[in-house]
Design a protein around this motif. Structure first.
Motif, PDB file in Angstrom:
ATOM      1  N   ARG A  96      12.080 -15.497   2.193  1.00 14.51           N
ATOM      2  CA  ARG A  96      11.779 -15.972   0.835  1.00 14.51           C
ATOM      3  C   ARG A  96      12.999 -15.823  -0.054  1.00 14.51           C
ATOM      4  NH1 ARG A  96       9.787 -13.263  -3.720  1.00 14.51           N
ATOM      5  NH2 ARG A  96       9.322 -11.402  -2.465  1.00 14.51           N
ATOM      6  N   SER A 132       3.933  -8.369  -6.343  1.00 18.78           N
ATOM      7  CA  SER A 132       3.284  -9.676  -6.367  1.00 18.78           C
ATOM      8  C   SER A 132       2.461  -9.835  -5.097  1.00 18.78           C
ATOM      9  CB  SER A 132       4.328 -10.787  -6.445  1.00 18.78           C
ATOM     10  OG  SER A 132       5.057 -10.862  -5.231  1.00 18.78           O
ATOM     11  N   LYS A 185       2.601 -12.228  -3.095  1.00 19.06           N
ATOM     12  CA  LYS A 185       3.511 -12.702  -2.054  1.00 19.06           C
ATOM     13  C   LYS A 185       4.250 -11.532  -1.416  1.00 19.06           C
ATOM     14  CE  LYS A 185       5.434 -16.076   0.233  1.00 19.06           C
ATOM     15  NZ  LYS A 185       4.617 -16.913   1.145  1.00 19.06           N
ATOM     16  N   SER A 186       4.722 -10.592  -2.249  1.00 25.59           N
ATOM     17  CA  SER A 186       5.418  -9.412  -1.731  1.00 25.59           C
ATOM     18  C   SER A 186       4.500  -8.574  -0.862  1.00 25.59           C
ATOM     19  CB  SER A 186       5.962  -8.567  -2.884  1.00 25.59           C
ATOM     20  OG  SER A 186       6.961  -9.260  -3.598  1.00 25.59           O
ATOM     21  N   SER A 199       1.930  -9.608   0.849  1.00 28.10           N
ATOM     22  CA  SER A 199       1.719 -10.316   2.119  1.00 28.10           C
ATOM     23  C   SER A 199       2.904 -10.115   3.052  1.00 28.10           C
ATOM     24  CB  SER A 199       1.507 -11.813   1.844  1.00 28.10           C
ATOM     25  OG  SER A 199       1.343 -12.519   3.055  1.00 28.10           O
ATOM     26  N   GLU A 200       4.114 -10.187   2.491  1.00 24.15           N
ATOM     27  CA  GLU A 200       5.315  -9.955   3.298  1.00 24.15           C
ATOM     28  C   GLU A 200       5.319  -8.543   3.883  1.00 24.15           C
ATOM     29  OE1 GLU A 200       8.301 -12.962   0.800  1.00 24.15           O
ATOM     30  OE2 GLU A 200       8.550 -10.790   0.652  1.00 24.15           O
TER      31      GLU A 200
END
Length: 266
Positions: A28, A191, A193-194, A196-197
């Protein structure tokens, strides 16, 4: 005539920290106010600032058996972290056990500075596999440069600036601001997204280190059960959508071969 003040120098130094768009280990793109190297340096000071009062208060756990257990788990995870990101071999990896029986929390700063609280271990009756999932997840935040990302948010919102109004030395201001941002970053939510990563990277690190991927699901089940009205502190900085356990379950079939391979010769 323009007057160069300490604040002006500080502002210029902060602008100098702005880095170009970078791509993290998860693929990302991230736009950073703080470079990872700066985040690592600031985190060293923040780690000391965080642990010093705890040490003075006798809050650093020195139970030899527990410390050995946590070191054994994290050492295996660190080996896999270095395999994933060879440059992290240069990090000054460290983990401390903080004796706070009611605190369900763990974290990892930029550069591998870690801590886990006794509340997480004892209140959840956490197995080695579950502790590995927690610490693998936290290590993954550092590997994916999420610490610098949160520091950038802290700086951008001037969350730490008010702590430095009485300072007169520009160089001291710059370093103190960075360290304050590193400490504040620990309390900021990641976040989605973070998260999930970190979930994906963390369960992979743990599986490759020989820890059962199924523990990723049982861990979050225990977190939810321990929630009560306020929820564990860990969950306050780690948003957990309702489908999180399902997402982790879907990863398990991919991770089981890694787990079995790691334990094949044991």
């Amino acid at each position: 005539m323009f007057k160069i003040t300490a604040k002006t120098i500080l502002f210029i130094s902060l602008i100098g920290l702005i880095s170009a768009c970078v791509t993290n280990i998860a693929g990302r793109k991230q736009v950073m106010l703080v470079s990872e190297s700066s985040a690592i340096q600031a985190s060293k000071q923040a780690y000391v600032n965080t642990l010093s009062p705890l040490e003075k208060a006798g809050k650093l756990n020195n139970d030899a058996k527990l410390v050995k257990r946590i070191n054994r788990i994290t050492d295996k995870l660190i080996q896999q972290a270095v395999a994933k990101r060879p440059d992290s071999r240069q990090w000054e990896w460290s983990v401390k056990v903080i004796d706070e029986p009611e605190v369900i929390n763990a974290w990892c700063m930029a550069g591998g500075k870690m801590a886990i609280y006794t509340g997480l271990i004892n209140k959840l009756s956490a197995t080695d596999d579950e502790i590995a999932q927690v610490m693998g997840h936290e290590i993954s935040h550092a590997l994916a440069n999420h610490s610098a990302e949160r520091m950038s948010i802290a700086m951008a919102n001037n969350l730490a600036l008010s702590l430095l109004k009485s300072s007169t030395e520009a160089s001291d201001q710059s370093m103190s601001l960075a360290a304050a941002a590193a400490q504040i970053a620990l309390t900021l939510p990641n976040s989605r997204k973070s998260e999930s990563e970190a979930d994906i990277l963390g369960i992979e690190l743990a599986a490759k280190a020989g820890f059962n991927p199924n523990a990723a699901v049982t861990l979050w089940q225990k977190m939810a059960q321990a929630g009560g009205n306020g929820g564990p502190e860990f969950m306050s900085t780690h948003p957990s959508p309702e489908n999180r356990q399902q997402a982790l379950k879907k990863l398990i079939p991919q991770m089981m071969p890694l787990y079995k391979a790691a334990n094949k010769n044991k």
